[in-house]
Scaffold this motif. Sequence first.
Motif, PDB file in Angstrom:
ATOM      1  N   MET A 176       0.940  -1.291   0.217  1.00 26.26           N
ATOM      2  CA  MET A 176      -0.081   0.119  -0.021  1.00 26.26           C
ATOM      3  C   MET A 176       0.890   1.290   0.038  1.00 26.26           C
ATOM      4  N   LEU A 177       0.364   2.149  -0.713  1.00 31.58           N
ATOM      5  CA  LEU A 177       1.352   3.570  -0.977  1.00 31.58           C
ATOM      6  C   LEU A 177       1.451   4.308   0.469  1.00 31.58           C
ATOM      7  N   ARG A 234      -9.548  -4.124  -0.019  1.00 33.95           N
ATOM      8  CA  ARG A 234      -9.939  -2.765   0.491  1.00 33.95           C
ATOM      9  C   ARG A 234      -8.383  -2.082   0.802  1.00 33.95           C
ATOM     10  N   GLY A 235      -8.369  -1.020   0.181  1.00 38.68           N
ATOM     11  CA  GLY A 235      -7.044  -0.139   0.470  1.00 38.68           C
ATOM     12  C   GLY A 235      -7.282   0.963   1.087  1.00 38.68           C
ATOM     13  N   LYS A 236      -6.366   1.979   1.227  1.00 33.58           N
ATOM     14  CA  LYS A 236      -6.464   3.486   1.598  1.00 33.58           C
ATOM     15  C   LYS A 236      -7.733   4.074   0.817  1.00 33.58           C
ATOM     16  N   ALA A 267     -14.711  -4.915  -9.539  1.00 34.45           N
ATOM     17  CA  ALA A 267     -14.973  -3.497  -9.811  1.00 34.45           C
ATOM     18  C   ALA A 267     -14.024  -2.831  -8.576  1.00 34.45           C
ATOM     19  N   LYS A 268     -13.032  -2.074  -9.046  1.00 34.55           N
ATOM     20  CA  LYS A 268     -12.286  -1.498  -8.003  1.00 34.55           C
ATOM     21  C   LYS A 268     -12.612   0.107  -8.018  1.00 34.55           C
ATOM     22  N   PHE A 269     -13.255   0.406  -6.919  1.00 37.84           N
ATOM     23  CA  PHE A 269     -13.659   2.074  -6.971  1.00 37.84           C
ATOM     24  C   PHE A 269     -12.800   2.851  -6.277  1.00 37.84           C
ATOM     25  N   LEU A 271     -12.519  -5.062 -13.704  1.00 39.98           N
ATOM     26  CA  LEU A 271     -11.184  -5.895 -13.973  1.00 39.98           C
ATOM     27  C   LEU A 271     -11.756  -7.096 -13.967  1.00 39.98           C
ATOM     28  N   GLU A 272     -10.843  -7.985 -14.944  1.00 39.07           N
ATOM     29  CA  GLU A 272     -10.880  -9.395 -14.672  1.00 39.07           C
ATOM     30  C   GLU A 272     -11.192 -10.006 -13.344  1.00 39.07           C
ATOM     31  N   TYR A 273     -11.922 -11.057 -13.005  1.00 40.77           N
ATOM     32  CA  TYR A 273     -12.047 -11.377 -11.739  1.00 40.77           C
ATOM     33  C   TYR A 273     -11.179 -12.534 -11.576  1.00 40.77           C
ATOM     34  N   ALA A 274     -10.269 -12.402 -10.596  1.00 42.71           N
ATOM     35  CA  ALA A 274      -9.184 -13.441 -10.256  1.00 42.71           C
ATOM     36  C   ALA A 274      -9.756 -14.286  -8.968  1.00 42.71           C
ATOM     37  N   ALA A 275     -10.385 -15.287  -9.251  1.00 34.51           N
ATOM     38  CA  ALA A 275     -11.505 -15.922  -8.251  1.00 34.51           C
ATOM     39  C   ALA A 275     -10.470 -16.725  -6.982  1.00 34.51           C
ATOM     40  N   GLY A 296      -8.066 -15.317  -5.421  1.00 33.61           N
ATOM     41  CA  GLY A 296      -7.822 -14.420  -4.159  1.00 33.61           C
ATOM     42  C   GLY A 296      -6.225 -14.183  -4.458  1.00 33.61           C
ATOM     43  N   GLU A 297      -5.556 -13.451  -3.267  1.00 42.36           N
ATOM     44  CA  GLU A 297      -4.227 -13.232  -3.143  1.00 42.36           C
ATOM     45  C   GLU A 297      -3.430 -14.286  -2.705  1.00 42.36           C
ATOM     46  N   ILE A 298      -2.077 -14.468  -3.571  1.00 43.91           N
ATOM     47  CA  ILE A 298      -1.220 -15.516  -3.132  1.00 43.91           C
ATOM     48  C   ILE A 298      -0.750 -15.405  -1.566  1.00 43.91           C
ATOM     49  N   PRO A 343       2.759 -10.077  -2.187  1.00 39.67           N
ATOM     50  CA  PRO A 343       1.818 -11.266  -2.437  1.00 39.67           C
ATOM     51  C   PRO A 343       0.348 -10.769  -2.334  1.00 39.67           C
ATOM     52  N   GLN A 344       0.054  -9.547  -1.826  1.00 42.89           N
ATOM     53  CA  GLN A 344      -1.344  -8.994  -1.639  1.00 42.89           C
ATOM     54  C   GLN A 344      -1.747  -8.332  -3.284  1.00 42.89           C
ATOM     55  N   ASN A 345      -0.733  -8.331  -3.919  1.00 44.54           N
ATOM     56  CA  ASN A 345      -1.020  -7.691  -5.394  1.00 44.54           C
ATOM     57  C   ASN A 345      -0.773  -8.595  -6.554  1.00 44.54           C
ATOM     58  N   ILE A 346      -0.793  -9.981  -6.110  1.00 44.31           N
ATOM     59  CA  ILE A 346      -0.358 -11.144  -7.007  1.00 44.31           C
ATOM     60  C   ILE A 346      -1.560 -12.015  -6.619  1.00 44.31           C
ATOM     61  N   VAL A 385      -1.741  -7.415 -10.169  1.00 44.66           N
ATOM     62  CA  VAL A 385      -2.911  -6.293  -9.991  1.00 44.66           C
ATOM     63  C   VAL A 385      -2.155  -5.023  -9.277  1.00 44.66           C
ATOM     64  N   ASP A 386      -2.878  -4.053  -9.357  1.00 46.14           N
ATOM     65  CA  ASP A 386      -2.424  -2.716  -8.496  1.00 46.14           C
ATOM     66  C   ASP A 386      -1.254  -2.052  -9.054  1.00 46.14           C
ATOM     67  N   PHE A 387      -1.694  -1.301 -10.172  1.00 50.72           N
ATOM     68  CA  PHE A 387      -0.674  -0.438 -10.883  1.00 50.72           C
ATOM     69  C   PHE A 387      -0.606   0.965 -10.295  1.00 50.72           C
TER      70      PHE A 387
END
Length: 379
Positions: free
Chosen positions: A1-2, A41-43, A61-63, A110-114, A116-118, A162-165, A179-181
Motif C-alpha cells: 500500500m502506498l 480494501r486499500g486506503k 470492480a475497483k472503486f 477488472l478481470e475477476y481473479a477468483a 484471491g491473493e497468493i 503477495p497482496q498484489n499477486i 494487479v494494483d498498478f
Amino acid sequence: MLDSSSKNNNNNSAMMTKIHTRIRTEPFNNNYDLVSKVLGRGKFAVVKKCVEKATQNEYAAKFLRKRRKGEDCRNDILNEIAVLEAAKANPYVVGLHEVYETSHEIILVLEYAAGGEIFNQCVAEDEDEAFTEDDVIRLVRQILTGVAFLHRNNVVHLDLKPQNILLTSAQPLGDIRIVDFGLSRQVDNKSEVREILGTPEYVAPEILSYEPVSTATDMWSIGVLTYVMLTGESPFLGDEKKETYLNVSKGIVDYSEEVFEGISHLAVDFLKSLLKLDPRTRVTAEECLSHLWLNTDSNSRNLITITATTTPTSTSTGDEQETSQSESEPESPDSSPELSDIPLYTTFPVQGDLKTGRDTFTFTESFPTRPEMQQELIC
Ligand code: ADP
Ligand code: MG
C-alpha cells in the motif's frame, strides 16, 4: 500500500496519463449487479465482485476515490489505467474490461481473479494449503513473464507483494494475475523517479537511500516475494517499520538450512541473485527466466540438493562464490552450498547452456559438461 505521507508529486512526470479506454459516465449499476462480497480494501480503493447484466460474466470492480487527502488524484488513476492498457497483451497482468466515472470516483472493471491473493497460501498454517517448491517455480515464472513484459515497455510496478499477486483459482492452483498498478511509473531517459513508495517489507534499498528507481527495484521485491512464497517468512520484517527499513538497508538475509529445510540450493541461489543491495548487480526479469532453478525438473533439482549437501566439492574456489553473492554484501555464515559446487553432479539432461555474465545465468543452448561450466562460472 502506498506510503502516501512520503509520496513526492514531482514524480508525476513519470506517470502515463494518456488513455484509450472510453470512460463511461452512465451509472455503473445500469450495467452491473454488485455481489455483496468485498474482495479487498486499500486506503483509497475498495474492490467488489460484480456481475455484468448483459453477459452474466463476473468481474472485480475497483472503486477509486479521485480526491485523496484534499488533493485531486485523477491522474494517478489515469496512470493505473494506462499501464493496464499497455499490458493488455500479457496474460499475467489483470485484464481491464471497462472504466466508469462518477463525480467522486473512477471504477475499473477488472478481470475477476477468483483464487484471491497468493498471500493466503504464503501464510497458510496448513501444509496442504502452502505452496510446494514446484508451485512456487511455476508461479514465479509467470510473475517474471508479466514483469519482464512491463520492463520491456519501460514500466515498473513498484508495489510487487503477495497482496498484489492474485490467482485465477486457488484449488486447483491456477495462474497468476498481477494487479494494483497505482504506484507504477514509466522509467526512461527523460525523467528520474526517486520516491518512497510501496510496502516496507518489500521496498528496495535504493528507495530508502533516495536513489533513482529502475526495473531493478521490482527485482528486489520479486526476491522478497519469492523468499516469502518458499519459506513463509518475510526476510526483512522487523517489529516496527523503522526496524524493517534498517534490515532492508543492511540487506542481511537468512539463508540458513533451518529456514530453507527441504528447499533446493538452486532456489537459494536464485534469491541471492535478486536480494543484492546494489541494484546494478541484480539480475533482470529476462535473466531470471533463464536461471537454472526455473529450468530444472524436480527430480534433477533434488539430486543437486542431495549431492551438493552430502558430497562437498573439492574444486570450488573463492572466486566461484562471486556467482551468487558479491563480496561486499553481508551473508549469513551458515548459508547453503553455492551453485558453483553443483556442476560436479549435473550430468542429468537439462536444456540450455549455463553462462555467467556479471552474476547472471543465461540459458541458451545445450547444458555444458563439467569443465566448460567450471570455466564459465569463474569468469
Ligand atoms: P489497493 O491499491 O487498494 O491495494 P488493489 O488493486 O491491490 O488496490 O486491490 C485491493 C485488493 O482487492 C487486492 O489485494 C485483492 O485482494 C483484491 N482484488 C483486486 N483486484 C482484484 C481482482 N481483479 N480480482 C479479485 N480480487 C481483486
Ligand atoms: Mg494492493
